[in-house]
Design a protein around this motif. Structure first.
Motif, PDB file in Angstrom:
ATOM      1  N   ASP A   1      -8.220   5.442   0.512  1.00 23.48           N
ATOM      2  CA  ASP A   1      -9.450   4.723   0.835  1.00 23.48           C
ATOM      3  C   ASP A   1      -9.667   4.502   2.336  1.00 23.48           C
ATOM      4  N   TYR A   2      -8.593   4.516   3.090  1.00 28.96           N
ATOM      5  CA  TYR A   2      -8.704   4.183   4.515  1.00 28.96           C
ATOM      6  C   TYR A   2      -7.997   5.250   5.353  1.00 28.96           C
TER       7      TYR A   2
ATOM      8  N   VAL B   1      -3.913   3.510   0.825  1.00 33.89           N
ATOM      9  CA  VAL B   1      -4.594   3.132  -0.410  1.00 33.89           C
ATOM     10  C   VAL B   1      -3.776   2.037  -1.088  1.00 33.89           C
TER      11      VAL B   1
ATOM     12  N   TYR C   1       0.813  -1.194   0.000  1.00 35.21           N
ATOM     13  CA  TYR C   1       0.000   0.000   0.000  1.00 35.21           C
ATOM     14  C   TYR C   1       0.860   1.263   0.000  1.00 35.21           C
TER      15      TYR C   1
ATOM     16  N   GLU D   1      -3.437   7.703   6.419  1.00 39.29           N
ATOM     17  CA  GLU D   1      -4.338   7.200   5.393  1.00 39.29           C
ATOM     18  C   GLU D   1      -3.607   6.194   4.514  1.00 39.29           C
TER      19      GLU D   1
END
Length: 129
Positions: free
Chosen positions: A117-118, A99, A32, A97
């Protein structure tokens, strides 16, 4: 599921230092891209730094370049943000964060929160002048 938990925030005087941590779980950490963002009261969330864990490249916003350092510990699935020479304007809630995309996919837009996304619940950093 993906979970990000930030810690390490606090109150410091201008010129001081803090190290933020982001413990990640629920995914393969090294696959990620991860970023640190911050949001001050009444302002939009802004990108602070990003690290592409597939190649280790790290980039910083101009406002923190030279003062903040991002790093990771793959064995602990943890991301760090060492903040030196803190200024009053660094006061904000800081978010980690993530992704599942690599540098080539997001390099042009990594500073936009919507790219990721997170995110975690945030940790507050307060710098007194």
């Amino acid at each position: 599921q993906v979970q990000l938990v930030e810690s390490g925030g606090g109150s410091v005087q201008a010129g001081g230092s803090l190290r933020l941590s982001c413990a990640a779980s629920g995914y393969t950490f090294s696959h990620y891209s991860m970023g640190w963002f911050r949001q001050a009261p009444g302002k939009e969330r802004e990108g602070v730094s990003v690290i592409y864990l597939d190649n280790g490249n790290t980039y910083y916003a101009d406002s923190v370049n030279g003062r903040f350092t991002m790093s990771e510990d793959n064995a602990k699935n943890t991301l760090y943000l060492k903040m030196n020479s803190l200024k009053h304007e660094d006061t904000a809630m800081y978010y980690c964060e993530a992704v599942g995309l690599q540098e080539w996919a997001i390099a042009a837009r990594w500073m936009r929160p919507a790219t990721f996304d997170y995110w975690g619940q945030g940790t507050q950093v307060t710098v007194s002048s």
